[in-house]
Write an enzyme that holds these catalytic residues in place. Structure first.
Site, mmCIF file in Angstrom:
data_model
loop_
_atom_site.group_PDB
_atom_site.id
_atom_site.type_symbol
_atom_site.label_atom_id
_atom_site.label_comp_id
_atom_site.label_asym_id
_atom_site.label_seq_id
_atom_site.Cartn_x
_atom_site.Cartn_y
_atom_site.Cartn_z
ATOM 1 N N LYS A 195 3.112 8.334 -0.482
ATOM 2 C CA LYS A 195 3.587 7.354 0.092
ATOM 3 C C LYS A 195 5.030 7.354 0.145
ATOM 4 C CE LYS A 195 3.358 2.642 -0.195
ATOM 5 N NZ LYS A 195 2.395 1.284 -0.630
ATOM 6 N N GLY A 246 2.533 -0.114 6.208
ATOM 7 C CA GLY A 246 2.539 -1.444 5.782
ATOM 8 C C GLY A 246 4.018 -1.978 5.449
ATOM 9 N N SER A 271 5.406 -2.064 2.819
ATOM 10 C CA SER A 271 6.359 -1.423 1.915
ATOM 11 C C SER A 271 6.633 0.294 2.126
ATOM 12 C CB SER A 271 5.831 -1.410 0.523
ATOM 13 O OG SER A 271 4.657 -0.679 0.430
ATOM 14 N N GLY A 272 5.920 0.716 3.160
ATOM 15 C CA GLY A 272 6.089 2.041 3.518
ATOM 16 C C GLY A 272 4.897 2.477 4.259
ATOM 17 N N GLY A 279 -1.687 5.306 7.258
ATOM 18 C CA GLY A 279 -1.651 4.019 7.124
ATOM 19 C C GLY A 279 -0.106 3.534 6.912
ATOM 20 N N ASP A 317 -2.850 -7.457 -10.031
ATOM 21 C CA ASP A 317 -3.156 -7.652 -8.641
ATOM 22 C C ASP A 317 -4.345 -6.699 -8.332
ATOM 23 O OD1 ASP A 317 -3.034 -8.352 -6.041
ATOM 24 O OD2 ASP A 317 -1.882 -6.915 -5.426
#
Ligand SMILES: *[C@@H]1O[C@H](CO)[C@@H](O)[C@H](O)[C@H]1NC(C)=O
Ligand SMILES: *[C@@H]1O[C@H](CO)[C@@H](O)[C@H](O)[C@H]1NC(C)=O
Ligand SMILES: *[C@@H]1O[C@H](CO)[C@@H](O)[C@H](O)[C@H]1NC(C)=O
Ligand SMILES: *[C@@H]1O[C@H](CO)[C@@H](O)[C@H](O)[C@H]1NC(C)=O
Ligand SMILES: *[C@@H]1O[C@H](CO)[C@@H](O)[C@H](O)[C@H]1NC(C)=O
Ligand SMILES: *[C@@H]1O[C@H](CO)[C@@H](O)[C@H](O)[C@H]1NC(C)=O
Ligand SMILES: *[C@@H]1O[C@H](CO)[C@@H](O)[C@H](O)[C@H]1NC(C)=O
Ligand SMILES: *[C@@H]1O[C@H](CO)[C@@H](O)[C@H](O)[C@H]1NC(C)=O
Ligand SMILES: *[C@@H]1O[C@H](CO)[C@@H](O)[C@H](O)[C@H]1NC(C)=O
Ligand SMILES: *[C@@H]1O[C@H](CO)[C@@H](O)[C@H](O)[C@H]1NC(C)=O
Length: 871
Positions: free
Chosen positions: A715, A694, A696-697, A692, A824
């Protein structure tokens, strides 16, 4: 009868004195009541307590007087009283009965109740009391016989002085926050008739064997009280028990057999423990009476002496969720008052007592999840009161008894996962109270009736041998699952008008032919439609595209032809399977996505404009258009330029790159015992392992050892240039806090690896990705082929996930110091391991590293890992 004038005078005088004192007494009682009302801020409910009304105060709401006008009883239950108990209440000198239950009275236990010197009955249950009980409670309430504090928030130890209140007959301390030890000294209260200690968080411990001396006890309620160990043998002395409830503890061992001869026992609740051994209910008609049961005739033989025996009153027997083994004693079938028998989730074997239902007004039988064999008792509904049968998940045989077809209150019939054979008695389909029929996974045969019971909401007969056509029903049914049978003929054309509320329709694996009626689109509540593995032909109706809540559609392995209607692209499918048909043309945009990798296999005529597994590309088919060709040329040029620039950079940065990949440059901070090195992590960060990416990384799935299963998620957080030292420190301290958290519902941060311009966060790998994917199955992500196909979650799993997530949050909020707020919480941040245990992820640490104006575009793929504490 000699009467002197003096005597007359004296008696007259005393009469006057008496009436005078009565007068003053009554006026003070009235004053006191008004004072109490005033102290309580004049609650609306006490409107009748008024100086202006002409009626006597003895007629005021909740007030009871003795003949001389003194108040003896105050019952102010459920009167919306919100104030503290006023001390003035004890100016009612004759008050012996005080009931203030079901109000919102706050504060700690009122010690001034010692001034109510005649108090014998005190009920403060269901209020907002907190704090500990006074240690001299025996002095405060010296004459109390009924003492009820249920449903408050009292804490701490139960004072030992309660052991001195020997006059007590009823002691209710259940549903509080008492957290000391189980009060052993209560065994001194030999006059006790009722004892309730349930639902408190006592320190885990044994049930005091001394309680065996409470021989007058009729009611014992110690459920959910952290009890461990065995039920003491001394308890067989509690022969007067009517209700015995030790459910939801961790008791083990077997039930002392003497309990099975308590002749007053009506309610026995021992469910949800770890009890073992056999259930040894003897012949309730007396151990010495000779009763034989001739199983072949399902009849009692021999004479039944009715005059004596044990368990003559047992009405409710709940022993579910234990590990009882052996057979269910035939004697249970003979209990004359039995109404509700729940033995589910045990290790019971043998057959059900064949006399069940015959001798008592039985209404509920739940024996699912055992290893029971044999038939459903033929006379289960003998008394006509029977309502619910749950025998699923056993190995029972025989047919559904005829008598269930003549059982007017039958509401629930769950016999799935057994070995039942034969036809369902026609009468069953005419029981108008039936709402649920689940008979899946048996060998039942016959045809479906021409009409369904009018209250039926759920019919599941998957994997049986039902045959014939599907009738055209007029029914308000919600779930209709008939897959895996031998049904033939067409799908009823009136489906959408006949069963307008359908939510789930499964007709898969039959021999159904004809076309899908286009009216199917008006089933606006349908979320799951499975018509796979039939002989259905024709086109897919475009109307399916207008089904607003449809999330799962399986039309695979049929003879469907034509194009996939473009409207299907509008539906947000969790699951879509159109494989093995004769579909052709272009897959509509919306579902033309690698998210539906497995959805279109074996349809040679289909083509895709993205590359989907097993589907040919539309380009090669239609030829490359002029515009497209230009685009390719342009792309080629751009790629060439990039390669040149890249080569230049490589040469220029050769030296620096070499440094960066030098393991010496990576600093590993670990929070758990690790059996891998930073090298194996860095080596594993290859394109094939990318799961994956996105804003931020990127997230990699890295295998860190040769053993299978040792997989971590890595990550890689982009940092735009070097971090400021302040930011760097902040990041490090956050990572340390979060790395120190060990909770089974929070994703484990194994270590952090940093280099001057990169941060790697290493987490445990979550096999089942995020909850979000299971619920919403995002269609716009791109994932590797390792991705598990997304199915739908069953309700037990959903509950397990919800509880897990809540536990994780609770831990962060209440058990971490300092508390950590997530900020969140959403389904994409709830990750699922291989057993679907929920673990909360993404406390947003990654955001620390991004510039504030950077959009957060971390995709929901494989979890957006990262953590952050409250800002
Ligand atoms: C109630 O009435 C009595 C006499 O009937 C009077 O003495 C007393 O002051 C009154 N109390 C209030 C609160 O009005
Ligand atoms: C209470 O009220 C009833 C009627 O509502 C009346 O008959 C009775 O006398 C009253 N009792 C007193 C003590 O005032
Ligand atoms: C208490 O409050 C509830 C909700 O406000 C109301 O419905 C009820 O009638 C009240 N009860 C009394 C005795 O005033
Ligand atoms: C009582 O305790 C429960 C659970 O701990 C809490 O939710 C509730 O707010 C408390 N009530 C009062 C009045 O303290
Ligand atoms: C209440 O207890 C006190 C002290 O133990 C005793 O003197 C008194 O008689 C008792 N009253 C009643 C009504 O039992
Ligand atoms: C019992 O609860 C109180 C209040 O929550 C707490 O202060 C005390 O430490 C607890 N005692 C035990 C033994 O857990
Ligand atoms: C219980 O009774 C025994 C004997 O009567 C006595 O010695 C003991 O102190 C009592 N325990 C409590 C806690 O009152
Ligand atoms: C049980 O109750 C009876 C009266 O119902 C009484 O005589 C007897 O003393 C009580 N037993 C105990 C142990 O207190
Ligand atoms: C029963 O025992 C097993 C294993 O000893 C344990 O894992 C489980 O939590 C226990 N269940 C209850 C309800 O105590
Ligand atoms: C009960 O059955 C379960 C599953 O079949 C098994 O794991 C467990 O050990 C059994 N318990 C006992 C006490 O036999």
């Amino acid at each position: 009868m000699a009467s002197s004038p003096l005597l007359l005078l004296l008696s007259l005088l005393s009469l006057v004195a008496l009436s005078l004192s009565q007068q003053t007494q009554t006026s003070t009682e009235r004053q006191t009541l008004l004072q109490i009302k005033d102290d309580w801020d004049n609650p609306v409910a006490l409107a009748s307590w008024s100086n202006s009304t002409s009626s006597s105060y003895c007629n005021w709401t909740g007030v009871t007087c003795s003949t001389d006008g003194s108040v003896t009883k105050l019952v102010l239950s459920t009167e919306n009283i919100t104030g503290d108990i006023p001390p003035s209440i004890c100016q009612l000198k004759s008050l012996s009965h005080l009931d203030l239950s079901y109000n919102e009275i706050p504060g700690s236990f009122p010690p001034f109740l010692s001034n109510c010197s005649n108090l014998q009955y005190l009920d403060l249950s269901n209020n907002w009391f907190v704090g500990e009980l006074p240690s001299n409670i025996d002095m405060v309430l010296p004459n109390i016989t009924y003492f009820c504090l249920s449903d408050n928030n009292f804490t701490g130890e139960i004072p030992t002085s309660i052991g001195k209140m020997t006059q007590l007959q009823s002691l209710w301390l259940d549903n509080n926050l008492f957290n000391g030890t189980m009060p052993r000294f209560i065994s001194n209260l030999t006059n006790l008739l009722q004892l309730a200690l349930a639902w408190n968080s006592f320190t885990p411990g044994q049930l005091p064997e001394e309680y065996g001396s409470l021989t007058n006890l009729t009611y014992m309620f110690i459920a959910k009280a952290n009890l461990e160990g065995e039920i003491p043998d001394s308890f067989i002395k509690l022969t007067q028990l009517v209700q015995f409830d030790l459910s939801q503890n961790s008791l083990k061992g077997s039930i002392p057999s003497g309990i099975w001869s308590f002749s007053n026992l009506k309610y026995l609740y021992l469910y949800d423990n770890n009890l073992t051994g056999e259930i040894t209910i003897n012949n309730p008609f007396g151990a010495n009476s000779l009763v034989e049961i001739d199983l072949t005739k399902n009849q009692l033989t021999g004479s039944i002496p009715k005059s004596f025996g044990t368990l003559q009153n047992l009405s409710i027997l709940f022993l579910s969720y234990n590990q009882f083994s052996g057979e269910i004693p035939e004697g249970i079938g003979l209990l004359p008052k039995l109404t509700d028998l729940r033995l589910f989730y045990n290790n019971l074997t043998g057959t059900l007592p064949q006399e069940l239902g015959k001798h008592s007004p039985l209404w509920n039988l739940e024996v699912f999840n055992n290893t029971l064999s044999g038939a459903i008792p033929a006379n289960i509904c003998y008394n006509g009161s029977f309502t619910s049968l749950s025998v699923q998940n056993n190995i029972m045989t025989g047919s559904i008894p005829q008598s269930l077809g003549n059982c007017p209150h039958l509401n629930n019939l769950q016999v799935d996962n057994n070995r039942f054979t034969g036809e369902v008695p026609a009468g069953v389909w005419q029981v108008q109270n039936l709402t649920t029929v689940v008979m899946s996974n048996n060998m039942l045969s016959g045809e479906l009736p021409s009409s369904l019971p009018s209250n039926l909401t759920r019919l599941e007969i998957v994997n049986n041998r039902f045959s014939g056509n599907l009738p055209s029903y007029s029914s308000l049914i919600l779930v209709f699952k008939a897959g895996g049978n031998n049904f033939t003929g067409d799908i009823p054309s009136n489906l959408s008008t006949g069963m307008p509320l359908l939510q789930t329709l499964d007709l898969s694996e039959n021999s159904i032919s004809g076309e899908i009626p286009s009216s199917i689109g008006s089933l606006q509540s349908l979320s799951m439609l499975n018509l796979s593995h039939n002989k259905i032909s024709g086109e897919i109706p475009a109307s399916i595209g207008s089904m607003l809540v449809l999330t799962s559609l399986d039309l695979s392995s049929n003879k469907l032809s034509g194009e996939i209607p473009s409207a299907l692209g509008n539906v947000k499918f969790n699951f879509l399977n159109l494989s093995s048909n004769d579909l052709s043309g272009k897959i509509p945009s919306g579902i033309d996505s690698t998210a539906y990798d497995e959805s279109f296999l074996l349809n040679p005529g289909l083509c895709s404009s993205v590359s989907i597994n097993g589907v040919s590309s539309c380009r090669s088919k239609d030829g490359i258009s002029h515009g497209l060709r230009n685009l390719f040329i342009a792309l080629g040029v751009i790629i060439l330029v990039i390669i040149v620039i890249f080569a230049l950079c490589l040469m220029r940065d050769y030296h620096r790159k070499k440094d960066a990949s030098d393991p010496a440059m990576w600093k590993l901070t670990s929070f758990h015992r690790l059996d891998f090195t930073e090298n194996s992590i860095v080596r594993g960060m290859t394109k094939e392992n990318l799961v994956g990416s996105g804003g931020s990384g990127q997230v990699y799935r890295v295998s860190v050892s040769t053993r299978a299963g040792d997989v971590v998620a890595v990550k890689n957080i982009y940092s735009k240039g070097k971090l400021g030292t302040k930011l760097e420190r902040e990041f490090d301290s956050e990572v340390k806090i979060l790395g120190s958290i060990r909770h089974s519902n929070i994703v484990k941060l194994l270590c952090c690896i940093s280099s001057p311009d990169s941060k790697l966060l290493v987490y445990e790998y979550m096999e089942n990705s995020s909850l979000d994917k299971w619920l919403h199955g995002k269609s716009n992500f791109t994932v590797g082929s390792t991705e598990a196909p997304i199915g739908s979650l069953d309700w037990p799993t959903r509950l397990q996930i919800a509880i897990g997530a809540a536990r994780g949050l609770y831990y962060m909020h209440h058990e971490c110091a300092p508390p950590i707020v997530h900020r969140d919480v959403k389904s994409s941040n709830i990750l699922l391991d291989s057993e679907f245990n929920a673990k909360i992820a993404d406390f947003g640490l990654a955001r620390l590293l991004m510039k504030p104006d950077e959009p957060e575009t971390v995709s929901a793929v494989a979890g957006s890992f990262g953590y952050m504490a409250p800002g």
